[in-house]
Design a protein around this motif. Structure first.
Motif, PDB file in Angstrom:
ATOM      1  N   PHE A   5       0.830  -1.214   0.000  1.00 28.70           N
ATOM      2  CA  PHE A   5       0.000   0.000   0.000  1.00 28.70           C
ATOM      3  C   PHE A   5       0.862   1.261   0.000  1.00 28.70           C
ATOM      4  CE2 PHE A   5      -2.926   3.240   1.358  1.00 28.70           C
ATOM      5  CZ  PHE A   5      -4.144   2.850   0.812  1.00 28.70           C
ATOM      6  N   THR A   6       1.980   1.221   0.684  1.00 29.79           N
ATOM      7  CA  THR A   6       2.821   2.415   0.776  1.00 29.79           C
ATOM      8  C   THR A   6       3.535   2.726  -0.529  1.00 29.79           C
ATOM      9  OG1 THR A   6       4.607   1.082   1.733  1.00 29.79           O
ATOM     10  CG2 THR A   6       3.184   2.277   3.275  1.00 29.79           C
ATOM     11  N   LYS A   7       3.384   1.891  -1.540  1.00 31.32           N
ATOM     12  CA  LYS A   7       3.932   2.190  -2.859  1.00 31.32           C
ATOM     13  C   LYS A   7       3.014   3.109  -3.669  1.00 31.32           C
ATOM     14  CE  LYS A   7       6.357  -2.262  -3.182  1.00 31.32           C
ATOM     15  NZ  LYS A   7       6.408  -3.568  -3.888  1.00 31.32           N
ATOM     16  N   ARG A   8       1.817   3.358  -3.162  1.00 33.78           N
ATOM     17  CA  ARG A   8       0.899   4.250  -3.872  1.00 33.78           C
ATOM     18  C   ARG A   8       1.515   5.650  -3.949  1.00 33.78           C
ATOM     19  NH1 ARG A   8      -4.279   1.848  -4.267  1.00 33.78           N
ATOM     20  NH2 ARG A   8      -5.118   3.846  -4.964  1.00 33.78           N
ATOM     21  N   ASP A   9       1.248   6.335  -5.055  1.00 34.06           N
ATOM     22  CA  ASP A   9       1.779   7.685  -5.233  1.00 34.06           C
ATOM     23  C   ASP A   9       1.358   8.612  -4.104  1.00 34.06           C
ATOM     24  OD1 ASP A   9       3.011   6.881  -7.569  1.00 34.06           O
ATOM     25  OD2 ASP A   9       1.475   7.733  -8.901  1.00 34.06           O
ATOM     26  N   SER A  10       0.111   8.458  -3.648  1.00 34.70           N
ATOM     27  CA  SER A  10      -0.416   9.339  -2.596  1.00 34.70           C
ATOM     28  C   SER A  10       0.334   9.137  -1.284  1.00 34.70           C
ATOM     29  CB  SER A  10      -1.906   9.087  -2.388  1.00 34.70           C
ATOM     30  OG  SER A  10      -2.141   7.746  -1.986  1.00 34.70           O
ATOM     31  N   MET A  11       0.741   7.917  -0.996  1.00 33.57           N
ATOM     32  CA  MET A  11       1.500   7.639   0.228  1.00 33.57           C
ATOM     33  C   MET A  11       2.931   8.154   0.115  1.00 33.57           C
ATOM     34  SD  MET A  11      -0.486   6.196   2.521  1.00 33.57           S
ATOM     35  CE  MET A  11       0.626   5.368   3.675  1.00 33.57           C
ATOM     36  N   ILE A  12       3.522   7.986  -1.045  1.00 33.41           N
ATOM     37  CA  ILE A  12       4.882   8.468  -1.257  1.00 33.41           C
ATOM     38  C   ILE A  12       4.924   9.997  -1.149  1.00 33.41           C
ATOM     39  CG2 ILE A  12       6.731   8.677  -2.971  1.00 33.41           C
ATOM     40  CD1 ILE A  12       5.822   5.877  -4.008  1.00 33.41           C
ATOM     41  N   ALA A  13       3.931  10.653  -1.747  1.00 37.70           N
ATOM     42  CA  ALA A  13       3.898  12.124  -1.766  1.00 37.70           C
ATOM     43  C   ALA A  13       3.673  12.725  -0.395  1.00 37.70           C
ATOM     44  CB  ALA A  13       2.816  12.599  -2.735  1.00 37.70           C
ATOM     45  N   THR A  14       3.052  11.971   0.516  1.00 38.94           N
ATOM     46  CA  THR A  14       2.709  12.522   1.840  1.00 38.94           C
ATOM     47  C   THR A  14       3.597  11.991   2.953  1.00 38.94           C
ATOM     48  OG1 THR A  14       1.048  10.779   2.169  1.00 38.94           O
ATOM     49  CG2 THR A  14       0.287  12.873   1.198  1.00 38.94           C
ATOM     50  N   ALA A  15       4.640  11.251   2.602  1.00 40.31           N
ATOM     51  CA  ALA A  15       5.531  10.714   3.632  1.00 40.31           C
ATOM     52  C   ALA A  15       6.212  11.863   4.375  1.00 40.31           C
ATOM     53  CB  ALA A  15       6.573   9.801   3.003  1.00 40.31           C
ATOM     54  N   PRO A  16       6.130  11.889   5.712  1.00 42.33           N
ATOM     55  CA  PRO A  16       6.766  12.995   6.462  1.00 42.33           C
ATOM     56  C   PRO A  16       8.297  12.899   6.418  1.00 42.33           C
ATOM     57  CG  PRO A  16       5.832  11.378   7.962  1.00 42.33           C
ATOM     58  CD  PRO A  16       5.441  10.950   6.577  1.00 42.33           C
TER      59      PRO A  16
END
Length: 199
Positions: free
Chosen positions: A188-199
């Protein structure tokens, strides 16, 4: 609209992932604020009297707050399907479960960050970790099948909660006894949305 936010907050991250997944970045400006439990930002207090983020300042109507209120509002605003009617109670329960993990993990962070070392309670930290770890195990054991299928807010919430545990409490090694959930989270963390919002 404006989203009052701080990138490290897992509750904020849920909303930021949603904005990217349902293509609302042009309608919602992300406004980074500096606020703590001991010193609330005046902008946040004007939007949310308790001083917590996220808060959403709307163009028509008062500001709204609590991440679950904001995500539900934005989902409806965009006509999206992250709260599918046919699975609504499962999705809402998973989102609440994710928030419970976040609450416990954030409480641990605050204990270490905002209390002097001599005032910190090891019993409190362990009790909070007990809540988080039991809940993570319950997702792995009882809810894992609900994390498959079309994207919904339950999935986003769980992913953001686990990522926050990684960020602040990685030494606790939640993956050790939760292999299925660890594998799901890794994908799931490979999604673009997760990558873009990683602190």
């Amino acid at each position: 609209m404006q989203l009052l936010m701080s990138p490290a907050s897992p509750f904020v991250r849920k909303v930021r992932v949603l904005l990217r997944e349902i293509d609302l970045l042009e309608q919602v400006e992300e406004v980074n604020v500096s606020t703590t439990p001991l010193a609330s930002d005046p902008t946040v207090l004007a939007a949310n009297p308790i001083g917590k983020i996220p808060a959403l300042i709307r163009t028509n109507g008062p500001a709204i707050y609590d991440s679950r209120v904001i995500t539900r509002f934005l989902n409806d605003y965009a006509g999206a399907t992250l709260y599918p009617a046919g699975r609504i109670w499962d999705v809402l329960t998973l989102e609440a479960t994710a928030d419970a993990i976040m609450d416990a993990a954030l409480s641990m962070t605050y204990e270490a960050r905002f209390r002097s070392e001599e005032m910190q309670s090891k019993d409190w930290l362990e009790a909070q970790w007990g809540k988080a770890s039991r809940t993570i195990a319950a997702v792995n054991d009882r809810w894992i099948s609900h994390l498959s299928g079309p994207l919904n807010m339950g999935q986003i919430g769980i992913a953001c909660a686990l990522s926050y545990v990684d960020l602040r409490h990685d030494a606790r090694q939640w993956r050790t006894c939760n292999a299925d959930l660890a594998a799901w989270h890794g994908e799931f963390t490979k999604r673009d949305s997760m990558i873009a919002t990683a602190p």
